[in-house]
Scaffold this motif. Structure first.
Motif, PDB file in Angstrom:
ATOM      1  N   GLU A 364       0.829  -1.206   0.000  1.00 13.18           N
ATOM      2  CA  GLU A 364       0.000   0.000   0.000  1.00 13.18           C
ATOM      3  C   GLU A 364       0.865   1.258   0.000  1.00 13.18           C
ATOM      4  N   GLU A 365       1.930   1.235   0.786  1.00 13.04           N
ATOM      5  CA  GLU A 365       2.844   2.384   0.819  1.00 13.04           C
ATOM      6  C   GLU A 365       3.504   2.602  -0.536  1.00 13.04           C
ATOM      7  N   LEU A 366       3.922   1.511  -1.165  1.00 11.95           N
ATOM      8  CA  LEU A 366       4.565   1.625  -2.478  1.00 11.95           C
ATOM      9  C   LEU A 366       3.581   2.129  -3.526  1.00 11.95           C
ATOM     10  N   ALA A 367       2.354   1.614  -3.492  1.00 12.30           N
ATOM     11  CA  ALA A 367       1.343   2.038  -4.461  1.00 12.30           C
ATOM     12  C   ALA A 367       1.035   3.529  -4.301  1.00 12.30           C
ATOM     13  N   ALA A 368       1.007   3.998  -3.061  1.00 11.48           N
ATOM     14  CA  ALA A 368       0.728   5.415  -2.816  1.00 11.48           C
ATOM     15  C   ALA A 368       1.844   6.291  -3.372  1.00 11.48           C
ATOM     16  N   LEU A 369       3.076   5.859  -3.196  1.00 16.74           N
ATOM     17  CA  LEU A 369       4.217   6.630  -3.721  1.00 16.74           C
ATOM     18  C   LEU A 369       4.223   6.633  -5.250  1.00 16.74           C
ATOM     19  N   GLU A 370       3.933   5.489  -5.854  1.00 16.67           N
ATOM     20  CA  GLU A 370       3.907   5.414  -7.317  1.00 16.67           C
ATOM     21  C   GLU A 370       2.784   6.272  -7.890  1.00 16.67           C
ATOM     22  N   ALA A 371       1.684   6.389  -7.139  1.00 15.56           N
ATOM     23  CA  ALA A 371       0.583   7.236  -7.596  1.00 15.56           C
ATOM     24  C   ALA A 371       0.927   8.721  -7.447  1.00 15.56           C
ATOM     25  N   GLU A 372       1.658   9.052  -6.392  1.00 13.56           N
ATOM     26  CA  GLU A 372       2.013  10.451  -6.146  1.00 13.56           C
ATOM     27  C   GLU A 372       3.039  10.961  -7.154  1.00 13.56           C
ATOM     28  N   PHE A 373       3.899  10.057  -7.622  1.00 19.48           N
ATOM     29  CA  PHE A 373       4.924  10.425  -8.606  1.00 19.48           C
ATOM     30  C   PHE A 373       4.655   9.640  -9.887  1.00 19.48           C
ATOM     31  N   PRO A 374       3.841  10.176 -10.800  1.00 19.28           N
ATOM     32  CA  PRO A 374       3.433   9.433 -11.999  1.00 19.28           C
ATOM     33  C   PRO A 374       4.629   8.926 -12.806  1.00 19.28           C
ATOM     34  N   GLY A 375       4.495   7.678 -13.263  1.00 20.93           N
ATOM     35  CA  GLY A 375       5.564   7.067 -14.045  1.00 20.93           C
ATOM     36  C   GLY A 375       6.589   6.332 -13.211  1.00 20.93           C
ATOM     37  N   THR A 376       6.461   6.431 -11.884  1.00 18.86           N
ATOM     38  CA  THR A 376       7.461   5.817 -10.996  1.00 18.86           C
ATOM     39  C   THR A 376       7.189   4.330 -10.808  1.00 18.86           C
ATOM     40  N   LEU A 377       8.273   3.562 -10.785  1.00 20.41           N
ATOM     41  CA  LEU A 377       8.219   2.136 -10.460  1.00 20.41           C
ATOM     42  C   LEU A 377       9.185   1.883  -9.315  1.00 20.41           C
ATOM     43  N   ILE A 378       8.743   1.110  -8.315  1.00 25.17           N
ATOM     44  CA  ILE A 378       9.596   0.769  -7.173  1.00 25.17           C
ATOM     45  C   ILE A 378       9.667  -0.747  -7.073  1.00 25.17           C
ATOM     46  N   ALA A 379      10.876  -1.296  -7.060  1.00 23.92           N
ATOM     47  CA  ALA A 379      11.067  -2.741  -6.960  1.00 23.92           C
ATOM     48  C   ALA A 379      11.928  -3.041  -5.734  1.00 23.92           C
ATOM     49  N   LEU A 380      11.313  -3.607  -4.706  1.00 27.26           N
ATOM     50  CA  LEU A 380      12.060  -3.985  -3.505  1.00 27.26           C
ATOM     51  C   LEU A 380      12.996  -5.146  -3.819  1.00 27.26           C
ATOM     52  N   GLN A 381      14.173  -5.120  -3.197  1.00 27.43           N
ATOM     53  CA  GLN A 381      15.152  -6.184  -3.408  1.00 27.43           C
ATOM     54  C   GLN A 381      15.356  -7.041  -2.158  1.00 27.43           C
ATOM     55  N   VAL A 382      14.632  -6.716  -1.076  1.00 34.13           N
ATOM     56  CA  VAL A 382      14.775  -7.458   0.179  1.00 34.13           C
ATOM     57  C   VAL A 382      13.397  -7.740   0.761  1.00 34.13           C
ATOM     58  N   HIS A 383      13.359  -8.654   1.729  1.00 33.89           N
ATOM     59  CA  HIS A 383      12.106  -8.934   2.442  1.00 33.89           C
ATOM     60  C   HIS A 383      12.394  -9.007   3.938  1.00 33.89           C
ATOM     61  N   ALA A 384      11.362  -8.842   4.733  1.00 31.14           N
ATOM     62  CA  ALA A 384      11.526  -8.879   6.180  1.00 31.14           C
ATOM     63  C   ALA A 384      12.089 -10.235   6.601  1.00 31.14           C
ATOM     64  N   GLY A 385      13.047 -10.184   7.515  1.00 32.25           N
ATOM     65  CA  GLY A 385      13.691 -11.403   7.987  1.00 32.25           C
ATOM     66  C   GLY A 385      14.959 -11.756   7.239  1.00 32.25           C
ATOM     67  N   GLN A 386      15.247 -11.039   6.168  1.00 26.81           N
ATOM     68  CA  GLN A 386      16.411 -11.355   5.345  1.00 26.81           C
ATOM     69  C   GLN A 386      17.684 -10.721   5.905  1.00 26.81           C
ATOM     70  N   ARG A 387      18.770 -11.477   5.896  1.00 27.13           N
ATOM     71  CA  ARG A 387      20.079 -10.929   6.246  1.00 27.13           C
ATOM     72  C   ARG A 387      20.685 -10.333   4.988  1.00 27.13           C
ATOM     73  N   LEU A 388      21.170  -9.100   5.078  1.00 27.25           N
ATOM     74  CA  LEU A 388      21.648  -8.388   3.887  1.00 27.25           C
ATOM     75  C   LEU A 388      22.769  -9.132   3.175  1.00 27.25           C
ATOM     76  N   SER A 389      23.615  -9.823   3.931  1.00 31.00           N
ATOM     77  CA  SER A 389      24.745 -10.516   3.309  1.00 31.00           C
ATOM     78  C   SER A 389      24.309 -11.677   2.422  1.00 31.00           C
ATOM     79  N   THR A 390      23.021 -12.045   2.451  1.00 32.61           N
ATOM     80  CA  THR A 390      22.535 -13.102   1.560  1.00 32.61           C
ATOM     81  C   THR A 390      22.111 -12.553   0.196  1.00 32.61           C
TER      82      THR A 390
END
Length: 434
Positions: A364-390
């Protein structure tokens, strides 16, 4: 009867399938995946002989015409394509010409033959040789220099060497990890006819190169029936004081004469290599102080990171180039027919040694940001619980938590909009190592 062309895409994912279906003439094509995307995107283990075997069996079992085989990834996909295309009689460049780009030692030797003034001093060395640092010096290279594998993937295992201590720390990591790429790359080398001096430098070797730098950019281009064409230059801008990328920006802000020279160098070196009927991109530096251009490296594919930039500015993703070439057609790439005069891909990063992600922005947060800035795409590269070194395919200095593609009227608007958006991307962490 279905008369559509059958195009097979190695590692096809939903993100790219959607883009491909927006290309000119896409209604005449059927896109099929070969090899699951997880095997090329989300891993650092590449059983390439098995992947080629499975891809071959899948294609042989297909009940219909095989009109094109393409991909957009670096290793291992890029090196699989000439092998598969030769087997099935589809179009791409030869394996040897591709390796003259991807085998970094071979590539530098070929570049030196025609554009020697635009490449750094270099030498190959064996990281398992305890006297490697001495041999590098005997070849005329002295600290500081840059070290990277003969075949690298992204920015992995690249090191700025500024002392003997940093060299030996780099050697430790190279010895531990280089086999992940070297072993499968050597499998590819077995398919090629190599000169003896190149065959002696296999995937377990590394390069030491003179330090070069400046304004970094990428020339996107292709070769069609022997004609080298450059159709766009994308700037690669870094965070201050570090090597990590901040954003890619298109079109380039380089002076016209610098862009023209890069296009000329591109035409010279790609023609000399004999690369043909395939897309490529070449990364360059412009040292503004010395007004000197350096060729950094040649990639045998379009940059996926740039697809959205070309779509926003020119009107279509430059996947158009790959598909047209694979079908034997001169690429139909428009210019400046998109919705924005300027576009960028931003890397939202943290500069930790490691941490555990405890929260990522919600859908929902990502969709709101993409709507506020037309043409924007946001692609997360991590998920909760993930260790960054993986996370795979990271540089040696930071972790990219999200990619953000944005369009704007100018550079000031682009940066201001990104700063506003980035301030509202809520990530949280635990067990942080600074």
């Amino acid at each position: 009867m279905d008369n559509r062309k059958n195009i097979f895409v190695v590692g096809l994912n939903d993100f790219n399938r959607h883009r491909l279906q927006q290309l000119r003439g896409a209604e005449q094509y059927r896109f099929h995946g070969v090899i699951e995307p997880e095997e090329v995107y989300d891993t650092e283990v590449f059983p390439i002989a098995d992947m080629i075997d499975r891809a071959t069996k899948q294609l042989e079992a297909f009940d219909g015409s095989i009109d094109a085989i393409v991909g957009y990834m670096d290793f291992p996909v890029s090196t699989m394509l000439p092998i598969l295309c030769e087997h099935f009689g589809t179009r791409t460049t030869s394996l040897e010409s591709l390796l003259k780009c991807e085998h970094k030692y071979w590539s530098r030797r070929v570049q030196r033959e025609v554009i020697a003034d635009f490449i750094p001093a270099f030498t190959a060395f064996d990281p398992f040789d305890d006297d490697a640092l001495t041999r590098i010096g005997e070849a005329g290279l002295y600290i500081p220099f840059f070290v990277k594998p003969i075949k690298s993937s992204g920015s992995r295992l690249g090191f700025h060497i500024d002392s003997p201590e940093t060299f030996y720390l780099a050697i430790e990591q190279l010895r531990a990890q280089i086999g992940l790429i070297a072993d499968p790359f050597n499998t590819v080398l077995e398919h090629a006819r190599l000169p003896p001096e190149i065959a002696a430098v296999d995937g377990h070797f590394c390069m030491a190169e003179e330090i070069i730098g400046g304004w970094q950019c990428t020339v996107e281009g292709y070769v069609y029936q022997g004609e080298v064409v450059s159709y766009g230059i994308v700037d690669s801008l870094r965070y201050p004081q570090v090597l990590s990328f901040f954003h890619y920006r298109y079109p380039s802000g380089l002076p016209d004469y610098v862009q023209d020279k890069m296009v000329e160098l591109t035409r010279t070196v790609m023609g000399h290599i004999g690369y043909d009927n395939a897309a490529f991109n070449i990364e360059y530096y412009w040292d503004e102080v010395q007004d000197r251009i350096w060729l950094l490296e040649i990639n045998t594919r379009i940059s996926q990171s740039h697809c959205d930039l070309f779509e926003k500015v020119d009107g279509v993703s430059h996947q158009q180039v790959t598909i047209d070439l694979a079908l034997g057609k001169c690429p139909d790439m428009p210019s400046r027919q998109g919705k924005f005069p300027m576009a960028a891909k931003f890397f939202y990063r943290v500069f930790f040694t490691d941490a555990v992600v405890t929260r990522v922005p919600t859908e929902e947060e990502l969709a709101a940001l993409e709507a506020e800035f037309p043409g924007t795409l946001i692609a997360l590269q991590v998920h909760a619980g993930q260790r960054l070194s993986t996370l795979p395919e990271q540089d040696s200095y930071s972790f990219a938590l999200a990619y953000v593609w944005m369009g704007a009227q100018n550079e000031d608007e682009l940066l201001a909009n990104y700063e506003r958006l980035a301030a509202r991307l809520r990530f949280e962490f635990d067990d942080i190592l600074g």
